[in-house]
Design an enzyme around this catalytic site. Structure first.
Site, PDB file in Angstrom:
ATOM      1  N   ASP A  67       9.282   2.841   0.320  1.00 29.43           N
ATOM      2  CA  ASP A  67       8.213   3.551   1.007  1.00 29.43           C
ATOM      3  C   ASP A  67       8.274   3.138   2.475  1.00 29.43           C
ATOM      4  O   ASP A  67       7.825   2.052   2.846  1.00 29.43           O
ATOM      5  CB  ASP A  67       6.863   3.199   0.374  1.00 29.43           C
ATOM      6  CG  ASP A  67       5.721   3.968   1.020  1.00 29.43           C
ATOM      7  OD1 ASP A  67       5.947   4.620   2.058  1.00 29.43           O
ATOM      8  OD2 ASP A  67       4.600   3.911   0.488  1.00 29.43           O
ATOM      9  N   LYS A  83       3.886   9.477   8.868  1.00 31.02           N
ATOM     10  CA  LYS A  83       3.441   9.008  10.190  1.00 31.02           C
ATOM     11  C   LYS A  83       4.289   9.533  11.361  1.00 31.02           C
ATOM     12  O   LYS A  83       4.128  10.670  11.763  1.00 31.02           O
ATOM     13  CB  LYS A  83       3.347   7.489  10.195  1.00 31.02           C
ATOM     14  CG  LYS A  83       2.287   6.957   9.203  1.00 31.02           C
ATOM     15  CD  LYS A  83       1.923   5.523   9.443  1.00 31.02           C
ATOM     16  CE  LYS A  83       1.118   4.916   8.317  1.00 31.02           C
ATOM     17  NZ  LYS A  83      -0.319   5.133   8.402  1.00 31.02           N
ATOM     18  N   TYR A  87       0.839  -1.198   0.000  1.00 26.18           N
ATOM     19  CA  TYR A  87       0.000   0.000   0.000  1.00 26.18           C
ATOM     20  C   TYR A  87       0.872   1.245   0.000  1.00 26.18           C
ATOM     21  O   TYR A  87       1.829   1.339   0.773  1.00 26.18           O
ATOM     22  CB  TYR A  87      -0.894  -0.004   1.250  1.00 26.18           C
ATOM     23  CG  TYR A  87      -1.769   1.214   1.369  1.00 26.18           C
ATOM     24  CD1 TYR A  87      -2.791   1.450   0.451  1.00 26.18           C
ATOM     25  CD2 TYR A  87      -1.583   2.144   2.401  1.00 26.18           C
ATOM     26  CE1 TYR A  87      -3.604   2.573   0.560  1.00 26.18           C
ATOM     27  CE2 TYR A  87      -2.396   3.260   2.512  1.00 26.18           C
ATOM     28  CZ  TYR A  87      -3.399   3.474   1.587  1.00 26.18           C
ATOM     29  OH  TYR A  87      -4.202   4.585   1.686  1.00 26.18           O
TER      30      TYR A  87
HETATM   31  C1  LIG Z   1       3.518   2.449   3.272  1.00 28.23           C
HETATM   32  C2  LIG Z   1       2.557   3.608   3.168  1.00 28.23           C
HETATM   33  N1  LIG Z   1       2.715   4.500   2.182  1.00 28.23           N
HETATM   34  C3  LIG Z   1       1.902   5.565   2.056  1.00 28.23           C
HETATM   35  C4  LIG Z   1       0.857   5.756   2.934  1.00 28.23           C
HETATM   36  C5  LIG Z   1      -0.044   6.938   2.778  1.00 28.23           C
HETATM   37  O1  LIG Z   1       0.199   7.847   3.797  1.00 28.23           O
HETATM   38  P1  LIG Z   1      -0.928   8.900   4.223  1.00 28.23           P
HETATM   39  O2  LIG Z   1      -2.040   8.132   4.820  1.00 28.23           O
HETATM   40  O3  LIG Z   1      -0.218   9.810   5.196  1.00 28.23           O
HETATM   41  O4  LIG Z   1      -1.310   9.616   2.970  1.00 28.23           O
HETATM   42  C6  LIG Z   1       0.652   4.846   3.982  1.00 28.23           C
HETATM   43  C7  LIG Z   1      -0.455   5.016   4.925  1.00 28.23           C
HETATM   44  O5  LIG Z   1      -0.812   4.140   5.670  1.00 28.23           O
HETATM   45  C8  LIG Z   1       1.524   3.744   4.104  1.00 28.23           C
HETATM   46  O6  LIG Z   1       1.372   2.840   5.079  1.00 28.23           O
END
Ligand SMILES: Cc1ncc(COP(=O)(O)O)c(C=O)c1O
Length: 468
Positions: free
Chosen positions: A252, A280, A153
């Protein structure tokens, strides 16, 4: 495989139900982020302190969601709150709308902890960070497409809203997954992302070589969903391949950053990705994202080198476009103040080792409890994040999760919500420095009550898989 048939479970959260019905009138589905939804209705919260959340029915929970991992110091940590409020009081404003020194301090701190992030840009969310990382990769390689791994994700962008949670029927071959888009509203002609099988280097290599001429980037969660770690040989091989094929490798680390280790998964795997996205924990509970990486890639967004839509006056004759990146709230001073204080606590008071050993202890005790009832179960994860899966088989990629009993997990999770343990059903556990031995004890007790409630109702049934 066992699963639960009985729906007699009582979910009495009256004030939450009332608010949910009210919310549904003015907010689609009653929630402002789809991840917050679960049946029969989400629980509305009104207070948080330390490891605890209190709902609108005045019920207290030990919180293992921690806002999907963001709150590593727990709710309302005194020093993080003070740093945020002091920033506001001392500067006299919420926002400068101009550069300020916290941006430099934070960029240097990130560079110190993540040496691969030679230069850094700030965003307001993980999603925005991924957006910039992909745009940089496309500009750098002059190639159009992105590859991502099945089950991973990366937020709400068209390019990555694909094969996060595909069904068996649609997902195609394990060694060449069929892209399955996971949102309405994505134009057909934009559906060109390549999907890869995680932890399968041979199949990944075949697909990458086939698409090398059109792939700008490979993006991955180095620990899938925060709880399925990449094999070292897989991730080392992937780095070699992307280097050879001139594909930008994006880690990521929005979930894993500052949680699996202070320096993220890349410090554990000893890999320097070309670009990294963070979020986060970095904002200490306020909205944040960051992109960083190789200077020669990051510099493509430098406004003083070329023009963009904002070019005026002496800059307006710069005819070549820079990589666009802007945002009213980027580098928000309150966010960076909260984030810097969070990182100061993690570094200077060094509590992460304690949270990690606390997490291991909780995992071990949970496993012992479930095994004592003869339930096939294991915990998976790294550092301060883990998940519970009801299986005794090895789990190394998304498709392995198809064999996990998620109905049993969901039934247990619903009981836990009645017994003072908060987690969005089926989601992963994150711990904080505020979680105590007493919390562990109460959590184990709540699980035992849940097992005793659910066990008599166990029968065979189909399963579902959830992500988040
Ligand atoms: C690995 C990863 N990338 C991107 C995101 C997206 O981040 P945001 O919710 O701050 O847009 C998340 C959110 O859970 C994530 O876990």
């Amino acid at each position: 495989m066992v699963s639960v048939q009985d729906d007699s479970h009582t979910f009495h959260k009256e004030a939450s139900l009332r608010l949910f019905k009210e919310a549904e009138e003015v907010i689609p589905g009653g929630v402002t982020a789809n991840i917050k939804h679960f049946a029969p209705h989400p629980i509305f919260m009104k207070e948080g302190y330390g490891s605890k959340l209190v709902d609108v029915d005045n019920k207290e929970y030990i919180d293992y969601s921690l806002s999907y991992g963001a709150l590593i110091t727990g709710h309302g940590h005194e020093a993080v709150t003070a740093a945020t409020v002091d920033q506001l009081k001392n500067s006299g404003t919420m926002l400068f709308g101009a550069p300020h020194d916290l941006e430099i301090t934070m960029a240097k701190k990130i560079n110190e902890l993540y040496p691969s992030m030679e230069q850094v840009r700030f965003t307001n969310s993980g999603t925005e960070a991924v957006l910039l990382a992909i745009r940089l990769a496309v500009a750098y390689t002059n190639k159009p497409k992105v590859a991502k791994f099945e089950g991973h994700y990366h937020g709400g962008l068209n390019e990555v809203l694909v094969s996060i949670n595909p069904s068996k029927e649609l997902a195609g071959n394990a060694d060449y997954p069929t892209p399955v888009y996971e949102s309405e509203g994505i134009p057909e002609d934009q559906k060109d992302t390549v999907v890869l099988p995680f932890n399968d280097l041979e199949a990944t290599e075949t697909i990458l070589r086939k698409h090398a001429d059109e792939l700008a980037a490979v993006i991955l969660e180095p620990v899938q969903g925060g709880f399925i770690p990449a094999d070292q040989s897989f991730i080392t091989g992937l780095k070699k391949l992307t280097d050879e094929l001139n594909i930008v490798l994006i880690f990521d680390e929005v979930k894993t950053g500052f949680r699996v280790a202070l320096g993220g998964a890349q410090s554990i795997y000893n890999i320097k990705p070309d670009l990294t996205t963070l979020g986060k924990v970095l904002g200490g509970g306020l909205p944040v994202g960051a992109v960083g990486g190789k200077k020669e890639i990051m510099m493509l967004s430098a406004a003083n080198t070329k023009g963009d839509v904002f070019a005026v006056g002496s800059d307006s004759d710069k005819t070549q476009n820079v990589v666009f990146h802007s945002g009213t709230y980027n580098g928000h001073p309150l966010v960076l103040a909260a984030g810097l204080e969070t990182l100061r606590i993690l570094e200077e008071e060094n509590p992460l080792a304690d949270v990690i050993s606390h997490t291991s202890e909780l995992r071990a005790r949970l496993e012992a409890l479930y095994h004592s009832y003869g339930i096939p179960m294991k915990t998976l994860g790294l550092g301060t994040i883990f998940n519970i899966v009801f299986t005794d088989r090895a789990i190394t990629s998304y498709r392995d999760m198809w064999e996990v009993d998620t109905n049993l997990r969901e039934a247990i999770d619903m009981e836990l919500l009645d017994n003072g343990v908060y987690l969005k059903p089926l989601n992963r556990y994150s711990l904080s420095i505020a979680h105590t031995e007493e919390d562990t004890k109460r959590t184990i007790e709540a699980h035992e009550i849940a097992i005793l409630e659910v066990l008599p109702n166990i029968v065979k049934r189909d399963k579902i898989v959830a992500y988040g």
